[in-house]
Enzyme design. Structure first.
Site, PDB file in Angstrom:
ATOM      1  N   ARG A 259       0.939  -1.067   0.024  1.00  0.00           N
ATOM      2  CA  ARG A 259      -0.068   0.188   0.072  1.00  0.00           C
ATOM      3  C   ARG A 259       0.653   1.193  -0.031  1.00  0.00           C
ATOM      4  O   ARG A 259       1.921   1.200   0.528  1.00  0.00           O
ATOM      5  CB  ARG A 259      -1.007  -0.057   1.177  1.00  0.00           C
ATOM      6  CG  ARG A 259      -2.016  -1.128   1.382  1.00  0.00           C
ATOM      7  CD  ARG A 259      -2.783  -0.967   2.357  1.00  0.00           C
ATOM      8  NE  ARG A 259      -3.633  -2.291   2.534  1.00  0.00           N
ATOM      9  CZ  ARG A 259      -4.335  -2.714   3.639  1.00  0.00           C
ATOM     10  NH1 ARG A 259      -4.363  -1.764   4.808  1.00  0.00           N
ATOM     11  NH2 ARG A 259      -5.031  -3.634   3.732  1.00  0.00           N
ATOM     12  N   ARG A 274       3.028   1.204  10.174  1.00  0.00           N
ATOM     13  CA  ARG A 274       2.370   1.686   9.078  1.00  0.00           C
ATOM     14  C   ARG A 274       3.578   1.646   7.756  1.00  0.00           C
ATOM     15  O   ARG A 274       4.284   2.522   7.534  1.00  0.00           O
ATOM     16  CB  ARG A 274       1.814   2.918   8.757  1.00  0.00           C
ATOM     17  CG  ARG A 274       0.729   3.332   7.818  1.00  0.00           C
ATOM     18  CD  ARG A 274       0.223   4.783   7.995  1.00  0.00           C
ATOM     19  NE  ARG A 274      -0.453   4.805   9.378  1.00  0.00           N
ATOM     20  CZ  ARG A 274      -1.780   4.630   9.636  1.00  0.00           C
ATOM     21  NH1 ARG A 274      -2.368   4.136   8.513  1.00  0.00           N
ATOM     22  NH2 ARG A 274      -2.242   4.802  10.725  1.00  0.00           N
ATOM     23  N   GLU A 346      -4.979  -0.972  16.277  1.00  0.00           N
ATOM     24  CA  GLU A 346      -5.644  -1.736  15.372  1.00  0.00           C
ATOM     25  C   GLU A 346      -4.833  -2.949  14.954  1.00  0.00           C
ATOM     26  O   GLU A 346      -3.587  -2.460  14.498  1.00  0.00           O
ATOM     27  CB  GLU A 346      -6.291  -1.127  13.958  1.00  0.00           C
ATOM     28  CG  GLU A 346      -6.940  -2.021  13.317  1.00  0.00           C
ATOM     29  CD  GLU A 346      -7.304  -1.752  11.841  1.00  0.00           C
ATOM     30  OE1 GLU A 346      -7.313  -2.395  11.006  1.00  0.00           O
ATOM     31  OE2 GLU A 346      -7.270  -0.235  11.845  1.00  0.00           O
ATOM     32  N   SER A 349      -9.209  -6.216  11.397  1.00  0.00           N
ATOM     33  CA  SER A 349     -10.613  -5.826  11.214  1.00  0.00           C
ATOM     34  C   SER A 349     -11.331  -6.704  10.277  1.00  0.00           C
ATOM     35  O   SER A 349     -10.972  -7.314   9.233  1.00  0.00           O
ATOM     36  CB  SER A 349     -10.235  -4.500   9.948  1.00  0.00           C
ATOM     37  OG  SER A 349     -11.418  -3.918   9.930  1.00  0.00           O
ATOM     38  N   ARG A 388       2.165  -6.381  12.525  1.00  0.00           N
ATOM     39  CA  ARG A 388       1.781  -5.651  14.072  1.00  0.00           C
ATOM     40  C   ARG A 388       1.673  -6.584  15.058  1.00  0.00           C
ATOM     41  O   ARG A 388       1.880  -6.250  16.222  1.00  0.00           O
ATOM     42  CB  ARG A 388       0.466  -5.048  13.813  1.00  0.00           C
ATOM     43  CG  ARG A 388       0.431  -3.900  12.946  1.00  0.00           C
ATOM     44  CD  ARG A 388      -1.037  -3.070  12.797  1.00  0.00           C
ATOM     45  NE  ARG A 388      -0.747  -1.814  11.845  1.00  0.00           N
ATOM     46  CZ  ARG A 388      -1.515  -1.109  11.718  1.00  0.00           C
ATOM     47  NH1 ARG A 388      -2.583  -0.868  12.575  1.00  0.00           N
ATOM     48  NH2 ARG A 388      -1.458   0.073  10.990  1.00  0.00           N
TER      49      ARG A 388
END
Length: 424
Positions: A259, A274, A346, A349, A388
Site C-alpha cells: 500500500r 505503517r 488496530e 479488522s 503488528r
C-alpha cells in the site's frame, strides 16, 4: 455496488444511510440518470421497431415496382436517430455505473452512528495490560538493539516505510504467520497460496478501485500489487454461480501486502505500524445472505483466538458509520495493547460486506428456496496482521535486560527458543 432497482424502491433509506456515512445524499441524482437512461432505451426500442417496419415496407414496395424513395429516406433518418440514441444510452449507462461505483456500502442498522474513530464502541476488553518495573521501550528500539530490525538499510535500498527483519525477528515473523495459518486451517479455512499481482477488474471487484486508486501500487504491465489478499481470495468466486450447499466457503492466505499509505503522511513514521510492504494472514468467507451475520461473528472469534493464544491484551471495537471501510456494512476491529504507546492499536479488522462486492464481481449462488440466482455475501478479516503482531509481542514480552520472551504457543515454531537474547 448497488442495484439501481433497489434505490428506486428505497430512495429515502438510501439517502439517510449515506448521511450516516458522511456522504452526500445522491438518490435523486441517480434516479434522474436512471430515468433518462430508461427513457432513452424506450425511444431506442421504438425507433428500432419502426425501422423494421419501414424496411419491410421498402421490400414490399420494390417487389410491387412502386416508388420507395420516401420510405428509404425515412429509413436513413431512423438509422441516424438510432445511432444517436445508442451513443446516448451508452454514455448514460457508463455515467450511471461510474457514479454507483463511487458510492460506499450502506451501514447495517446495528452500527453506531458517528463521525470518526472517536465514536467507535468498545464491545469487550480482554486481558490486563502488564505492569512493568522498568520503562517499556518501543518495538523499533527493541528490534534495533537486538540487531534484528534495520530501517536504515530499508530506507537506503527502498526509501521510507520499509524494513529489513533479520535473524531472530525474521524467524519470529515466520513463526507468527505459520502459527496463524495452522490455527485457522484447524478452524476450517482452506489455505490458499495466491498470486500477488492482479488485473484492475479484480481490484474493482473488492472495492479498492476506483475510489482508492491513489493508495494502490500499479505496474507498467497494468497489474496491481495486492493491498491485501482479500482481493484475490474474494475474486475466486467472481463470475460464478455457486450451489447453495457449497456455502459457506472459507479461505485463508499468508501474503505480503502493498500500500502507498497515501493518506498517512506524518502518521506512524517510525517503526512497523505503517509500512508500504507488510505481511498479513487474511480470512475470507463466501456465504448465503442468511449465513453472513453468524459467519461474521465466527470470523471475529477466529481472529480473537490468535490474540488469546498469544496472551496479548486487546479490545473488540464496533466501528461507527463514519469509520467503516468503503465496502463494509458492519466492521469489528481488534485493537492490541502496545505498552510503549500506552494505547490500543488496530491489529485486525473483520468486515461483513453483504452483497456489495458480489454485485461488482457478478458472484452468485443458486437459491434453492426461490429457484433463482442471488448475489452471495462476502466477508473478510485480518487473521491477523503479522507485522503488528510482531510489534505487540516485542513490546508486551520485553524484559529489563533487553531480551524478549517468546510466547509459549510460538516456542515450537521458533525451534525451541524460549527467548530472544539481548546482544548488549
Amino acid at each position: 455496488m448497488f442495484d439501481i432497482r433497489w434505490i428506486r424502491d428505497h430512495s429515502s433509506t438510501f439517502d439517510e444511510a449515506l448521511k450516516k456515512r458522511k456522504e452526500r445524499p445522491c438518490g435523486h441524482y441517480l434516479l434522474e440518470l436512471d430515468k433518462q437512461l430508461r427513457q432513452c432505451m424506450t425511444n431506442l426500442q421504438s425507433y428500432q421497431e419502426r425501422r423494421k417496419i419501414v424496411a419491410k415496407k421498402v421490400g414490399e414496395a420494390k417487389k410491387q415496382g412502386l416508388d420507395a424513395t420516401d420510405l428509404m429516406q425515412e429509413g436513413e433518418l431512423l438509422k441516424e436517430h438510432i445511432s444517436a440514441l445508442e451513443q446516448q444510452s451508452h454514455q448514460l449507462d457508463h455515467l450511471l455505473k461510474t457514479e454507483l461505483s463511487h458510492i460506499p456500502n450502506i451501514p447495517d442498522p446495528s452500527c453506531p452512528v458517528g463521525l470518526n474513530e472517536d465514536d467507535n464502541v468498545v464491545v469487550e476488553t480482554v486481558g490486563v495490560p502488564r505492569t512493568f518495573d522498568f520503562e517499556p521501550r518501543h518495538h523499533y528500539d527493541i528490534g534495533e538493539s537486538l540487531g534484528c530490525m534495520d530501517f536504515e538499510l530499508g530506507a537506503r535500498l527502498c526509501g521510507s516505510r520499509f524494513v529489513f527483519l533479520k535473524h531472530h525477528l525474521a524467524m519470529l515473523e515466520r513463526a507468527l504467520a505459520h502459527f496463524m495459518i495452522d490455527t485457522h486451517v484447524d478452524h476450517g479455512y482452506m489455505e490458499i497460496s495466491p498470486p500477488l499481482l492482479v488485473k484492475d477488474h479484480a481490484v474493482f471487484g473488492t472495492g479498492q478501485l476506483p475510489k482508492q486508486e491513489e493508495d494502490q501500487f500499479k505496474t507498467n504491465t497494468d497489474h496491481y500489487l495486492i493491498p491485501t489478499s482479500e482481493v484475490v481470495l474474494t475474486n475466486i468466486v467472481r463470475d460464478s454461480i455457486l450451489q447453495e450447499q457449497e456455502l459457506p466457503l472459507r479461505f485463508v492466505a499468508y501474503t505480503p501486502c502493498f500500500r502507498k499509505e497515501a493518506g498517512a503522511a506524518g502518521k506512524d513514521t517510525r517503526g512497523m505500524i505503517r509500512l508500504h510492504q507488510f505481511s498479513k494472514v487474511e480470512l475470507v468467507s463466501i456465504t448465503t445472505p442468511h449465513q453472513s451475520n453468524e459467519e461474521h461473528e465466527r470470523m471475529l472469534a477466529c481472529a480473537r483466538r490468535i490474540l488469546d493464544l498469544l496472551g496479548l491484551p486487546y479490545r473488540v471495537m464496533l466501528l461507527c458509520t463514519g469509520d467503516m471501510s468503503f465496502c463494509s456494512k458492519k466492521t469489528y476491529d481488534l485493537e492490541v495493547w502496545l505498552p510503549a504507546q500506552n494505547a490500543y492499536r488496530e491489529i485486525s479488522s473483520c468486515s461483513n460486506c453483504g452483497e456489495f462486492q458480489a454485485r461488482r464481481m457478478n458472484a452468485r449462488y443458486r437459491d434453492v428456496t426461490h429457484q433463482k440466482n442471488t448475489p452471495v455475501h462476502t466477508l473478510n478479516g485480518s487473521g491477523i496482521a503479522v507485522g503488528r503482531a510482531l510489534v505487540a509481542v516485542l513490546e508486551n514480552y520485553q524484559n529489563a535486560d533487553g531480551s524478549v520472551t517468546i510466547p509459549p504457543v510460538l516456542v515450537n515454531y521458533m525451534r525451541g527458543m524460549t527467548s530472544i537474547p539481548s546482544i548488549n
